[in-house]
Design a protein around this motif. Sequence first.
Motif, PDB file in Angstrom:
ATOM      1  N   LYS A   1       0.824  -1.211   0.000  1.00 44.11           N
ATOM      2  CA  LYS A   1       0.000   0.000   0.000  1.00 44.11           C
ATOM      3  C   LYS A   1       0.859   1.262   0.000  1.00 44.11           C
ATOM      4  CE  LYS A   1      -3.803  -2.255   2.456  1.00 44.11           C
ATOM      5  NZ  LYS A   1      -4.675  -2.231   3.659  1.00 44.11           N
ATOM      6  N   GLN A   2       2.113   1.134   0.361  1.00 43.67           N
ATOM      7  CA  GLN A   2       3.081   2.233   0.283  1.00 43.67           C
ATOM      8  C   GLN A   2       4.217   1.738  -0.615  1.00 43.67           C
ATOM      9  OE1 GLN A   2       2.384   0.969   3.664  1.00 43.67           O
ATOM     10  NE2 GLN A   2       0.507   2.159   3.516  1.00 43.67           N
ATOM     11  N   PRO A   3       4.016   1.763  -1.924  1.00 40.96           N
ATOM     12  CA  PRO A   3       4.967   1.124  -2.848  1.00 40.96           C
ATOM     13  C   PRO A   3       6.340   1.782  -2.829  1.00 40.96           C
ATOM     14  CG  PRO A   3       3.406   2.485  -4.054  1.00 40.96           C
ATOM     15  CD  PRO A   3       2.928   2.449  -2.644  1.00 40.96           C
ATOM     16  N   THR A   4       7.352   0.997  -3.215  1.00 43.10           N
ATOM     17  CA  THR A   4       8.719   1.484  -3.362  1.00 43.10           C
ATOM     18  C   THR A   4       9.194   1.128  -4.772  1.00 43.10           C
ATOM     19  OG1 THR A   4       9.888  -0.534  -2.688  1.00 43.10           O
ATOM     20  CG2 THR A   4       9.056   0.903  -0.933  1.00 43.10           C
ATOM     21  N   ALA A   5      10.423   1.516  -5.098  1.00 49.65           N
ATOM     22  CA  ALA A   5      10.959   1.214  -6.429  1.00 49.65           C
ATOM     23  C   ALA A   5      10.976  -0.289  -6.691  1.00 49.65           C
ATOM     24  CB  ALA A   5      12.367   1.794  -6.572  1.00 49.65           C
ATOM     25  N   PHE A   6      11.138  -1.111  -5.640  1.00 48.85           N
ATOM     26  CA  PHE A   6      11.145  -2.563  -5.809  1.00 48.85           C
ATOM     27  C   PHE A   6       9.753  -3.108  -6.149  1.00 48.85           C
ATOM     28  CE2 PHE A   6      15.034  -2.427  -3.004  1.00 48.85           C
ATOM     29  CZ  PHE A   6      15.912  -2.932  -3.946  1.00 48.85           C
ATOM     30  N   SER A   7       8.708  -2.318  -5.893  1.00 45.88           N
ATOM     31  CA  SER A   7       7.338  -2.789  -6.146  1.00 45.88           C
ATOM     32  C   SER A   7       7.021  -2.893  -7.628  1.00 45.88           C
ATOM     33  CB  SER A   7       6.321  -1.840  -5.485  1.00 45.88           C
ATOM     34  OG  SER A   7       6.542  -1.694  -4.115  1.00 45.88           O
ATOM     35  N   VAL A   8       7.796  -2.226  -8.465  1.00 50.65           N
ATOM     36  CA  VAL A   8       7.444  -2.131  -9.887  1.00 50.65           C
ATOM     37  C   VAL A   8       7.393  -3.502 -10.556  1.00 50.65           C
ATOM     38  CG1 VAL A   8       9.822  -1.759 -10.692  1.00 50.65           C
ATOM     39  CG2 VAL A   8       7.903  -0.841 -12.008  1.00 50.65           C
ATOM     40  N   THR A   9       8.217  -4.445 -10.116  1.00 45.58           N
ATOM     41  CA  THR A   9       8.172  -5.796 -10.694  1.00 45.58           C
ATOM     42  C   THR A   9       7.567  -6.816  -9.744  1.00 45.58           C
ATOM     43  OG1 THR A   9      10.444  -6.183  -9.941  1.00 45.58           O
ATOM     44  CG2 THR A   9      10.148  -5.425 -12.215  1.00 45.58           C
ATOM     45  N   ALA A  10       7.093  -6.371  -8.584  1.00 53.67           N
ATOM     46  CA  ALA A  10       6.481  -7.292  -7.620  1.00 53.67           C
ATOM     47  C   ALA A  10       5.043  -7.561  -8.035  1.00 53.67           C
ATOM     48  CB  ALA A  10       6.549  -6.714  -6.210  1.00 53.67           C
ATOM     49  N   ILE A  11       4.899  -8.258  -9.143  1.00 53.47           N
ATOM     50  CA  ILE A  11       3.604  -8.542  -9.771  1.00 53.47           C
ATOM     51  C   ILE A  11       3.530 -10.040 -10.041  1.00 53.47           C
ATOM     52  CG2 ILE A  11       2.145  -8.018 -11.787  1.00 53.47           C
ATOM     53  CD1 ILE A  11       3.751  -5.429 -12.123  1.00 53.47           C
ATOM     54  N   HIS A  12       2.352 -10.584 -10.012  1.00 55.25           N
ATOM     55  CA  HIS A  12       2.181 -12.015 -10.306  1.00 55.25           C
ATOM     56  C   HIS A  12       2.783 -12.324 -11.684  1.00 55.25           C
ATOM     57  CE1 HIS A  12       0.331 -15.893 -11.013  1.00 55.25           C
ATOM     58  NE2 HIS A  12      -0.040 -15.924  -9.746  1.00 55.25           N
ATOM     59  N   PRO A  13       3.580 -13.384 -11.801  1.00 51.95           N
ATOM     60  CA  PRO A  13       4.231 -13.700 -13.084  1.00 51.95           C
ATOM     61  C   PRO A  13       3.269 -13.825 -14.259  1.00 51.95           C
ATOM     62  CG  PRO A  13       5.176 -15.020 -11.326  1.00 51.95           C
ATOM     63  CD  PRO A  13       4.010 -14.284 -10.726  1.00 51.95           C
ATOM     64  N   VAL A  14       2.087 -14.371 -14.029  1.00 56.15           N
ATOM     65  CA  VAL A  14       1.104 -14.493 -15.110  1.00 56.15           C
ATOM     66  C   VAL A  14       0.682 -13.109 -15.597  1.00 56.15           C
ATOM     67  CG1 VAL A  14      -1.251 -15.222 -15.684  1.00 56.15           C
ATOM     68  CG2 VAL A  14       0.250 -16.735 -14.360  1.00 56.15           C
TER      69      VAL A  14
ATOM     70  N   ALA B   1       3.631  11.381  -9.790  1.00 60.22           N
ATOM     71  CA  ALA B   1       3.753  10.048  -9.187  1.00 60.22           C
ATOM     72  C   ALA B   1       2.646   9.785  -8.168  1.00 60.22           C
ATOM     73  CB  ALA B   1       5.121   9.904  -8.526  1.00 60.22           C
ATOM     74  N   GLU B   2       2.094  10.838  -7.591  1.00 59.89           N
ATOM     75  CA  GLU B   2       1.027  10.689  -6.599  1.00 59.89           C
ATOM     76  C   GLU B   2      -0.199   9.989  -7.181  1.00 59.89           C
ATOM     77  OE1 GLU B   2      -1.428  13.462  -3.373  1.00 59.89           O
ATOM     78  OE2 GLU B   2      -0.391  14.385  -5.074  1.00 59.89           O
ATOM     79  N   PHE B   3      -0.416  10.153  -8.486  1.00 58.09           N
ATOM     80  CA  PHE B   3      -1.593   9.571  -9.140  1.00 58.09           C
ATOM     81  C   PHE B   3      -1.610   8.048  -8.960  1.00 58.09           C
ATOM     82  CE2 PHE B   3      -3.788   7.864 -12.913  1.00 58.09           C
ATOM     83  CZ  PHE B   3      -4.991   8.538 -12.832  1.00 58.09           C
ATOM     84  N   HIS B   4      -0.484   7.381  -9.262  1.00 57.63           N
ATOM     85  CA  HIS B   4      -0.454   5.924  -9.124  1.00 57.63           C
ATOM     86  C   HIS B   4      -0.276   5.506  -7.669  1.00 57.63           C
ATOM     87  CE1 HIS B   4      -0.213   1.834 -10.600  1.00 57.63           C
ATOM     88  NE2 HIS B   4       0.812   1.634  -9.776  1.00 57.63           N
ATOM     89  N   ASP B   5       0.400   6.323  -6.883  1.00 60.19           N
ATOM     90  CA  ASP B   5       0.527   6.019  -5.465  1.00 60.19           C
ATOM     91  C   ASP B   5      -0.852   5.944  -4.807  1.00 60.19           C
ATOM     92  OD1 ASP B   5       2.972   6.077  -3.326  1.00 60.19           O
ATOM     93  OD2 ASP B   5       1.140   6.852  -2.423  1.00 60.19           O
ATOM     94  N   GLN B   6      -1.754   6.828  -5.227  1.00 63.43           N
ATOM     95  CA  GLN B   6      -3.121   6.792  -4.701  1.00 63.43           C
ATOM     96  C   GLN B   6      -3.853   5.530  -5.144  1.00 63.43           C
ATOM     97  OE1 GLN B   6      -4.979  10.472  -5.886  1.00 63.43           O
ATOM     98  NE2 GLN B   6      -4.088  11.617  -4.183  1.00 63.43           N
ATOM     99  N   HIS B   7      -3.478   4.979  -6.297  1.00 63.81           N
ATOM    100  CA  HIS B   7      -4.063   3.711  -6.723  1.00 63.81           C
ATOM    101  C   HIS B   7      -3.729   2.616  -5.709  1.00 63.81           C
ATOM    102  CE1 HIS B   7      -5.251   0.349  -9.261  1.00 63.81           C
ATOM    103  NE2 HIS B   7      -4.063  -0.186  -9.032  1.00 63.81           N
ATOM    104  N   HIS B   8      -2.504   2.605  -5.204  1.00 59.93           N
ATOM    105  CA  HIS B   8      -2.122   1.615  -4.200  1.00 59.93           C
ATOM    106  C   HIS B   8      -2.784   1.905  -2.856  1.00 59.93           C
ATOM    107  CE1 HIS B   8       1.117  -0.945  -5.972  1.00 59.93           C
ATOM    108  NE2 HIS B   8       1.022  -0.014  -6.906  1.00 59.93           N
ATOM    109  N   GLU B   9      -3.018   3.161  -2.589  1.00 58.71           N
ATOM    110  CA  GLU B   9      -3.626   3.539  -1.309  1.00 58.71           C
ATOM    111  C   GLU B   9      -5.127   3.277  -1.300  1.00 58.71           C
ATOM    112  OE1 GLU B   9      -3.808   7.441   1.698  1.00 58.71           O
ATOM    113  OE2 GLU B   9      -2.916   7.608  -0.296  1.00 58.71           O
ATOM    114  N   PHE B  10      -5.793   3.518  -2.448  1.00 61.74           N
ATOM    115  CA  PHE B  10      -7.261   3.420  -2.505  1.00 61.74           C
ATOM    116  C   PHE B  10      -7.763   2.267  -3.374  1.00 61.74           C
ATOM    117  CE2 PHE B  10      -6.259   7.926  -1.680  1.00 61.74           C
ATOM    118  CZ  PHE B  10      -6.904   8.074  -0.456  1.00 61.74           C
ATOM    119  N   PHE B  11      -6.871   1.483  -3.956  1.00 58.95           N
ATOM    120  CA  PHE B  11      -7.170   0.237  -4.660  1.00 58.95           C
ATOM    121  C   PHE B  11      -7.806   0.420  -6.043  1.00 58.95           C
ATOM    122  CE2 PHE B  11      -7.056  -0.902  -0.163  1.00 58.95           C
ATOM    123  CZ  PHE B  11      -6.108  -1.909  -0.184  1.00 58.95           C
ATOM    124  N   HIS B  12      -9.125   0.552  -6.142  1.00 54.20           N
ATOM    125  CA  HIS B  12      -9.818   0.362  -7.424  1.00 54.20           C
ATOM    126  C   HIS B  12     -10.158   1.681  -8.121  1.00 54.20           C
ATOM    127  CE1 HIS B  12      -9.942  -3.813  -6.326  1.00 54.20           C
ATOM    128  NE2 HIS B  12     -10.631  -3.538  -5.225  1.00 54.20           N
TER     129      HIS B  12
END
Length: 373
Positions: A241-254, A309-320
Amino acid sequence: MTAKRKTENDSTGTKSKYWDPLQEGVKWIEKYSESLENFFLRLPEFISTFIATLAIFTLGATLRGEWVVILVTALKQITGHTTSNKNVTTAEILQTFTTQNMKLSNFGFFFIMAHIVSYAIYFAIGGFLHWYFYINRRHKAQEWKIQPNKWLSPELERHEILVGIVSLFVTGSFSSFLACYIYNGNPSTVYFQFDEYGWLWFFLQFPCVFIYQDYTTYILHRMYHTPFLYKYFHKLHHKYKQPTAFSVTAIHPVEIMHVQLTACLPLFTVPVHWLPFYLVVMYNYYHGIIDHSGINFKSQWWQPWQPDAEFHDQHHEFFHCNFGFNMDLWDKLHGTARKKNLVYTEATFHGEAPRQGTAAANKLLTEERTKTD
């Protein structure tokens, strides 16, 4: 096989049985953090900022092994390779994939090199960026962090790196395959000389590829926010919910493979020069890191399409909501941009949410607090 540690003691004074590479990486950063801090204190602010920006770009340019494809296509251009006289069709490309006509010599070399460079850069520059902002400037979080009072736990930081390692292996493997495929002269619609399809089309490719990749990514992202796909695939990425630079590839492989395959479709369907295509890809990767960094980066004057960058950060904070990446236009067109008077939770899908103060909103907030407790 797990390597055993022979002599080193852990913090409790007992011998540690196993070597933990993530723990060793953290210790390495801590060991040299004071020296790095002293070095950067002596640098003018604009130079240290430039180094951090260059590090982000380098990380994005090499992260998924795309540098191998760029190197191969650039060499083909330098050696005078042309494709427009071949009139390759999509049917011929499909035939190559469904028969044994595909040539993949030297695949092992491409595979090994793609992963060695990607992982080396991922840990070296990713570790540097983590130190530069999240360790060295932690006490100044109010100045740079989008969510200054909220941080990922150490467990989630290690988790995102582990997931990122797996996803990098998947995407790096595909990039090495693509580089080897093009290197061996298998049919594709990639061309190599600037004027093969005319200069007008060469320059038009920049906006066309950019819009294609950004809009299809918006569509896929929104699709993975439907209940079934979110629960079994995309929710993994939203642990942060508070992403970092490492989060960019922390996605399901599929999911990450699905996005990469969709982005690469033009290489097999329409004539596309390698340079515009991969410049757009590098731009996307660069901003992917910035958007997940948790750092309050602002778009530049020459990027009227690019949200902060706040635009996508809010996506992680507020989800959908806020499903777009390099353009917030798609969210505005489809009504999925975050609205401040609505209450978003992980249970509100499709960019829809009840208005603050309503019974539905209060019920959602109560359920959210119950889950947290």
